[in-house]
Motif scaffolding. Sequence first.
Motif, PDB file in Angstrom:
ATOM      1  N   MET A 187       0.821  -1.341   0.090  1.00 21.33           N
ATOM      2  CA  MET A 187      -0.084  -0.037  -0.118  1.00 21.33           C
ATOM      3  C   MET A 187       0.640   1.212   0.120  1.00 21.33           C
ATOM      4  O   MET A 187       0.697   2.238  -0.677  1.00 21.33           O
ATOM      5  N   MET A 188       1.649   1.338   0.812  1.00 21.77           N
ATOM      6  CA  MET A 188       2.702   2.411   0.875  1.00 21.77           C
ATOM      7  C   MET A 188       3.651   2.498  -0.556  1.00 21.77           C
ATOM      8  O   MET A 188       3.832   3.693  -0.649  1.00 21.77           O
ATOM      9  N   TYR A 189       3.970   1.686  -1.070  1.00 24.47           N
ATOM     10  CA  TYR A 189       4.603   1.574  -2.219  1.00 24.47           C
ATOM     11  C   TYR A 189       3.632   2.410  -3.256  1.00 24.47           C
ATOM     12  O   TYR A 189       4.072   3.148  -4.294  1.00 24.47           O
ATOM     13  N   ALA A 190       2.303   1.844  -3.221  1.00 22.85           N
ATOM     14  CA  ALA A 190       1.453   2.397  -4.170  1.00 22.85           C
ATOM     15  C   ALA A 190       1.400   3.841  -4.125  1.00 22.85           C
ATOM     16  O   ALA A 190       1.301   4.611  -5.232  1.00 22.85           O
ATOM     17  N   VAL A 191       1.100   4.137  -3.025  1.00 18.44           N
ATOM     18  CA  VAL A 191       1.002   5.684  -2.590  1.00 18.44           C
ATOM     19  C   VAL A 191       2.319   6.660  -3.010  1.00 18.44           C
ATOM     20  O   VAL A 191       2.195   7.711  -3.478  1.00 18.44           O
ATOM     21  N   LEU A 192       3.561   6.114  -2.861  1.00 20.61           N
ATOM     22  CA  LEU A 192       4.539   6.637  -2.919  1.00 20.61           C
ATOM     23  C   LEU A 192       4.666   6.763  -4.690  1.00 20.61           C
ATOM     24  O   LEU A 192       5.131   7.846  -5.130  1.00 20.61           O
ATOM     25  N   SER A 193       4.462   5.771  -5.240  1.00 18.73           N
ATOM     26  CA  SER A 193       4.675   5.556  -6.562  1.00 18.73           C
ATOM     27  C   SER A 193       3.368   6.731  -7.301  1.00 18.73           C
ATOM     28  O   SER A 193       3.849   7.570  -8.264  1.00 18.73           O
ATOM     29  N   LEU A 194       2.667   6.747  -6.954  1.00 20.93           N
ATOM     30  CA  LEU A 194       1.477   7.789  -7.509  1.00 20.93           C
ATOM     31  C   LEU A 194       1.882   9.197  -6.950  1.00 20.93           C
ATOM     32  O   LEU A 194       1.755   9.967  -8.112  1.00 20.93           O
ATOM     33  N   GLY A 195       2.545   9.384  -5.843  1.00 24.61           N
ATOM     34  CA  GLY A 195       2.959  10.481  -5.603  1.00 24.61           C
ATOM     35  C   GLY A 195       4.157  11.117  -6.538  1.00 24.61           C
ATOM     36  O   GLY A 195       4.071  12.199  -6.981  1.00 24.61           O
ATOM     37  N   LEU A 196       5.158  10.231  -6.807  1.00 26.28           N
ATOM     38  CA  LEU A 196       5.947  10.480  -7.624  1.00 26.28           C
ATOM     39  C   LEU A 196       5.296  10.792  -9.119  1.00 26.28           C
ATOM     40  O   LEU A 196       6.226  11.562  -9.700  1.00 26.28           O
ATOM     41  N   ALA A 197       4.595   9.747  -9.470  1.00 24.54           N
ATOM     42  CA  ALA A 197       3.911  10.287 -10.930  1.00 24.54           C
ATOM     43  C   ALA A 197       3.229  11.443 -10.781  1.00 24.54           C
ATOM     44  O   ALA A 197       3.401  12.306 -11.960  1.00 24.54           O
ATOM     45  N   LEU A 198       2.912  11.888  -9.759  1.00 24.45           N
ATOM     46  CA  LEU A 198       1.904  13.305 -10.005  1.00 24.45           C
ATOM     47  C   LEU A 198       2.872  14.369 -10.020  1.00 24.45           C
ATOM     48  O   LEU A 198       2.900  15.376 -10.736  1.00 24.45           O
ATOM     49  N   LEU A 199       4.119  14.190  -9.189  1.00 24.53           N
ATOM     50  CA  LEU A 199       4.996  15.088  -9.114  1.00 24.53           C
ATOM     51  C   LEU A 199       5.741  15.153 -10.584  1.00 24.53           C
ATOM     52  O   LEU A 199       6.140  16.282 -11.029  1.00 24.53           O
ATOM     53  N   ASP A 200       5.958  14.275 -11.062  1.00 25.50           N
ATOM     54  CA  ASP A 200       6.511  14.165 -12.562  1.00 25.50           C
ATOM     55  C   ASP A 200       5.914  14.708 -13.379  1.00 25.50           C
ATOM     56  O   ASP A 200       6.280  15.441 -14.295  1.00 25.50           O
ATOM     57  N   GLY A 201       4.512  14.646 -13.479  1.00 22.99           N
ATOM     58  CA  GLY A 201       3.422  15.313 -14.337  1.00 22.99           C
ATOM     59  C   GLY A 201       3.449  16.861 -14.028  1.00 22.99           C
ATOM     60  O   GLY A 201       3.475  17.473 -15.118  1.00 22.99           O
ATOM     61  N   ILE A 202       3.474  17.037 -12.720  1.00 24.30           N
ATOM     62  CA  ILE A 202       3.605  18.589 -12.750  1.00 24.30           C
ATOM     63  C   ILE A 202       4.771  19.238 -13.113  1.00 24.30           C
ATOM     64  O   ILE A 202       4.814  20.257 -13.869  1.00 24.30           O
ATOM     65  N   VAL A 203       6.007  18.527 -13.051  1.00 22.89           N
ATOM     66  CA  VAL A 203       7.145  19.085 -13.360  1.00 22.89           C
ATOM     67  C   VAL A 203       7.371  19.146 -15.011  1.00 22.89           C
ATOM     68  O   VAL A 203       7.633  20.099 -15.420  1.00 22.89           O
ATOM     69  N   ARG A 204       7.010  18.158 -15.817  1.00 19.59           N
ATOM     70  CA  ARG A 204       6.794  18.148 -17.146  1.00 19.59           C
ATOM     71  C   ARG A 204       5.673  19.150 -17.580  1.00 19.59           C
ATOM     72  O   ARG A 204       5.907  19.848 -18.668  1.00 19.59           O
ATOM     73  N   LEU A 205       4.449  19.281 -17.061  1.00 20.35           N
ATOM     74  CA  LEU A 205       3.836  20.452 -17.370  1.00 20.35           C
ATOM     75  C   LEU A 205       4.478  21.758 -17.244  1.00 20.35           C
ATOM     76  O   LEU A 205       4.273  22.754 -18.102  1.00 20.35           O
ATOM     77  N   ALA A 206       4.976  21.953 -16.081  1.00 14.75           N
ATOM     78  CA  ALA A 206       5.838  23.225 -16.083  1.00 14.75           C
ATOM     79  C   ALA A 206       6.789  23.578 -17.090  1.00 14.75           C
ATOM     80  O   ALA A 206       7.142  24.495 -17.386  1.00 14.75           O
ATOM     81  N   GLN A 207       7.455  22.455 -17.533  1.00 15.25           N
ATOM     82  CA  GLN A 207       8.425  22.545 -18.521  1.00 15.25           C
ATOM     83  C   GLN A 207       7.861  23.024 -19.893  1.00 15.25           C
ATOM     84  O   GLN A 207       8.203  23.937 -20.500  1.00 15.25           O
ATOM     85  N   VAL A 208       6.662  22.261 -20.233  1.00 16.84           N
ATOM     86  CA  VAL A 208       5.979  22.563 -21.405  1.00 16.84           C
ATOM     87  C   VAL A 208       5.409  24.132 -21.339  1.00 16.84           C
ATOM     88  O   VAL A 208       5.495  25.006 -22.324  1.00 16.84           O
ATOM     89  N   LEU A 209       4.771  24.466 -20.362  1.00 15.78           N
ATOM     90  CA  LEU A 209       4.562  25.895 -20.017  1.00 15.78           C
ATOM     91  C   LEU A 209       5.616  27.065 -19.881  1.00 15.78           C
ATOM     92  O   LEU A 209       5.350  28.061 -19.645  1.00 15.78           O
TER      93      LEU A 209
END
Length: 78
Positions: A1-23
């Motif tokens: 469960m903890m691994y899933a939450v950590l993976s989801l959090g890192l994926a969300l952070l990666d998405g935010i960083v990529r969106l910031a780069q594009v914009l």
Amino acid sequence: MMYAVLSLGLALLDGIVRLAQVLRLSAPLLYGALVITVFRPWYLAHTALADGIFLVLVGLAALSWVVTLIRAVRETIW
């Protein structure tokens, strides 16, 4: 469960960083992160200046969007 939450959090952070780069918001994002964490005492002493710098960085990013839009329209017309 903890691994899933950590993976989801890192994926969300990666998405935010990529969106910031594009914009083209990487510089304001980096500035905001550094000011809040590393330079917190300076930020608390100079809040108006720090916020002004942040707004200038965001304004420059918006200006770059406008320039890109104008160039795209010019290419389409020509």
